[in-house]
Design a protein around this motif. Sequence first.
Motif, mmCIF file in Angstrom:
data_model
loop_
_atom_site.group_PDB
_atom_site.id
_atom_site.type_symbol
_atom_site.label_atom_id
_atom_site.label_comp_id
_atom_site.label_asym_id
_atom_site.label_seq_id
_atom_site.Cartn_x
_atom_site.Cartn_y
_atom_site.Cartn_z
ATOM 1 N N UNK A 209 0.849 -1.188 0.000
ATOM 2 C CA UNK A 209 0.000 0.000 0.000
ATOM 3 C C UNK A 209 0.878 1.229 0.000
ATOM 4 N N UNK A 210 0.674 2.128 -0.978
ATOM 5 C CA UNK A 210 1.423 3.366 -1.021
ATOM 6 C C UNK A 210 0.638 4.481 -0.359
ATOM 7 N N UNK A 211 1.338 5.402 0.302
ATOM 8 C CA UNK A 211 0.692 6.543 0.937
ATOM 9 C C UNK A 211 1.525 7.779 0.653
ATOM 10 N N UNK A 216 7.608 14.403 -4.612
ATOM 11 C CA UNK A 216 7.427 13.509 -5.739
ATOM 12 C C UNK A 216 5.990 13.051 -5.828
ATOM 13 N N UNK A 217 5.761 12.016 -6.638
ATOM 14 C CA UNK A 217 4.395 11.581 -6.902
ATOM 15 C C UNK A 217 4.331 10.070 -6.887
ATOM 16 N N UNK A 218 3.382 9.501 -6.163
ATOM 17 C CA UNK A 218 3.262 8.072 -6.040
ATOM 18 C C UNK A 218 2.610 7.495 -7.299
ATOM 19 N N UNK A 219 2.981 6.238 -7.653
ATOM 20 C CA UNK A 219 2.280 5.534 -8.724
ATOM 21 C C UNK A 219 1.711 4.239 -8.136
ATOM 22 N N UNK A 223 1.154 -1.299 -5.138
ATOM 23 C CA UNK A 223 -0.177 -1.737 -4.732
ATOM 24 C C UNK A 223 -1.097 -0.564 -4.436
ATOM 25 N N UNK A 224 -2.158 -0.848 -3.678
ATOM 26 C CA UNK A 224 -3.174 0.158 -3.409
ATOM 27 C C UNK A 224 -2.589 1.389 -2.750
ATOM 28 N N UNK A 225 -3.065 2.552 -3.158
ATOM 29 C CA UNK A 225 -2.590 3.827 -2.638
ATOM 30 C C UNK A 225 -3.704 4.480 -1.822
ATOM 31 N N UNK A 226 -3.379 4.905 -0.605
ATOM 32 C CA UNK A 226 -4.309 5.664 0.226
ATOM 33 C C UNK A 226 -3.892 7.128 0.198
ATOM 34 N N UNK A 227 -4.799 7.967 -0.252
ATOM 35 C CA UNK A 227 -4.500 9.388 -0.390
ATOM 36 C C UNK A 227 -5.104 10.180 0.756
ATOM 37 N N UNK A 228 -4.451 11.288 1.056
ATOM 38 C CA UNK A 228 -5.020 12.313 1.915
ATOM 39 C C UNK A 228 -5.376 13.507 1.036
ATOM 40 N N UNK A 229 -6.107 14.453 1.600
ATOM 41 C CA UNK A 229 -6.577 15.610 0.844
ATOM 42 C C UNK A 229 -5.419 16.310 0.133
ATOM 43 N N UNK A 358 -9.604 7.288 -1.032
ATOM 44 C CA UNK A 358 -9.562 8.555 -0.301
ATOM 45 C C UNK A 358 -10.736 8.581 0.668
ATOM 46 N N UNK A 359 -10.435 8.633 1.959
ATOM 47 C CA UNK A 359 -11.464 8.708 2.997
ATOM 48 C C UNK A 359 -11.607 10.154 3.459
ATOM 49 N N UNK A 360 -12.827 10.646 3.406
ATOM 50 C CA UNK A 360 -13.095 12.018 3.824
ATOM 51 C C UNK A 360 -13.107 12.056 5.353
ATOM 52 N N UNK A 361 -12.148 12.742 5.936
ATOM 53 C CA UNK A 361 -11.975 12.684 7.392
ATOM 54 C C UNK A 361 -12.662 13.835 8.118
ATOM 55 N N UNK A 362 -13.204 14.784 7.407
ATOM 56 C CA UNK A 362 -13.930 15.869 8.060
ATOM 57 C C UNK A 362 -15.151 16.206 7.222
ATOM 58 N N UNK A 363 -16.095 16.919 7.810
ATOM 59 C CA UNK A 363 -17.326 17.285 7.107
ATOM 60 C C UNK A 363 -17.684 18.729 7.434
ATOM 61 N N UNK A 364 -18.420 19.339 6.529
ATOM 62 C CA UNK A 364 -18.906 20.692 6.736
ATOM 63 C C UNK A 364 -20.407 20.719 6.505
ATOM 64 N N UNK A 365 -21.145 21.635 7.136
ATOM 65 C CA UNK A 365 -22.604 21.706 6.955
ATOM 66 C C UNK A 365 -22.984 22.355 5.629
ATOM 67 N N UNK A 366 -22.579 21.689 4.543
ATOM 68 C CA UNK A 366 -22.864 22.172 3.195
ATOM 69 C C UNK A 366 -23.453 21.027 2.385
ATOM 70 N N UNK A 367 -23.930 21.303 1.177
ATOM 71 C CA UNK A 367 -24.702 20.308 0.421
ATOM 72 C C UNK A 367 -23.968 19.694 -0.761
#
Length: 407
Positions: A209-211, A216-219, A223-229, A358-367
């Motif tokens: 798993x790449x993170x 630089x830039x991951x390819x 294996x599977x890559x987990x991204x942050x924002x 990519x897992x969204x780790x925060x939320x805002x009160x928007x639509x």
Amino acid sequence: MTAMTPGSNLPLTAARVAVDVTAPVRLDVSGLLLAADGKVRSDADFVFYNQPAGPGVTHSAAPAGGDTITVDTAAVPDGIEKIVVTASLDAAGATFAGTEPTATVRNADDGSALASFTPPRLGSETALVVVEIYRRAGAWKVRAVGQGYANGLAGIATDFGVTVDEPAAPSAATPQAPPAPPAPAAPPAPPVAPAAAAPGTGTGTGTGTGTGTGTGKVNLDKGRVSLQKNQTVSLVKGGRPLLGSVRMGLGWEPAFRGKNIDLDASVIAYGPDRKKIDNCFFGKLMILGGAVQHSGDNLTGEGAGDDEAITVHLGGLPPEVTGLVFVVNSFSGQKFSDVAKAYCRLVDARTGEELVRFDLTHAEPRTGVMMAKLIRQFSGEWEMTAMGEFVDARTVRGMVKPGGQAL
């Protein structure tokens, strides 16, 4: 009960009538209130599962399965001449060939059946105007229609003035065969002026798993890559660009037990000038000659796995498409602060292997939220960047401008 044929009409003997539309497969049934010019007055005149009430017209589940449009003729505004009842197929790429939807018109108060209609000789249609309830000389009647459209709910919406798409493809009342999805092709010629790629912020680390964690830039080699924002992955494996079919799965869960969350996933395709070329959503399940296909709408967000998915044949995208932005909206106005565990993941459509998450780790009160973007590089490969940018927009139409600005 009278069995109707295309074009036939009957006077209604009840002030409140219910039109049940059923079929062997899942349908999306709608009711549109039309003025004398044959158009809705506003989007409030479009009644469907996500907007179940309009002036004198409601949407609900049918007693025997399917959906029901109920019309209270006494409550319909004077300026409305007819209510058309439509049906579109929920499954991506499906047609009405071999499927016979039936409309049953009932007295909504006592349940007695007044008439039924099954449109005959259906083929490549993906949406239908099934029947219409109309006003004539102060009295109300029902007419069997059975008019087919080859471009789904978007074709009907365009004909009747609903602005859920911008701009919607021209409607096709004459049945046409839907295009077959293209086979993966050789890398297209680099566009003259592609949208600028977001800078990468990570290199693959770990085994399997790449993170993104540095410069630089991951390819995809590890294996599977987990991204942050704001992190980016190049869709390259073994030195070769990934140009086959990928599926962007999007999922979410209610933040509070027992509370359904109805969100809509969409993708917007842009050209090198960051102008929208087309968008794919629950009302338009296929665009760009079949190179992009939507799985259909999920109404609750409950259950394991992806709630909605969009398949992209990367090698089949036209050369003028240089960017794709994947978005999620809450048409009903629920805020993302009511959502938990929202994510997107890119999957190899052929093998089912998860490539990027990519897992969204925060939320805002928007639509609305822009989840991720894919950008074509000069060399022909694609890069995916996690976004997680919130906006105030209840439909994909409201995401076009911020999506273009984000490329």
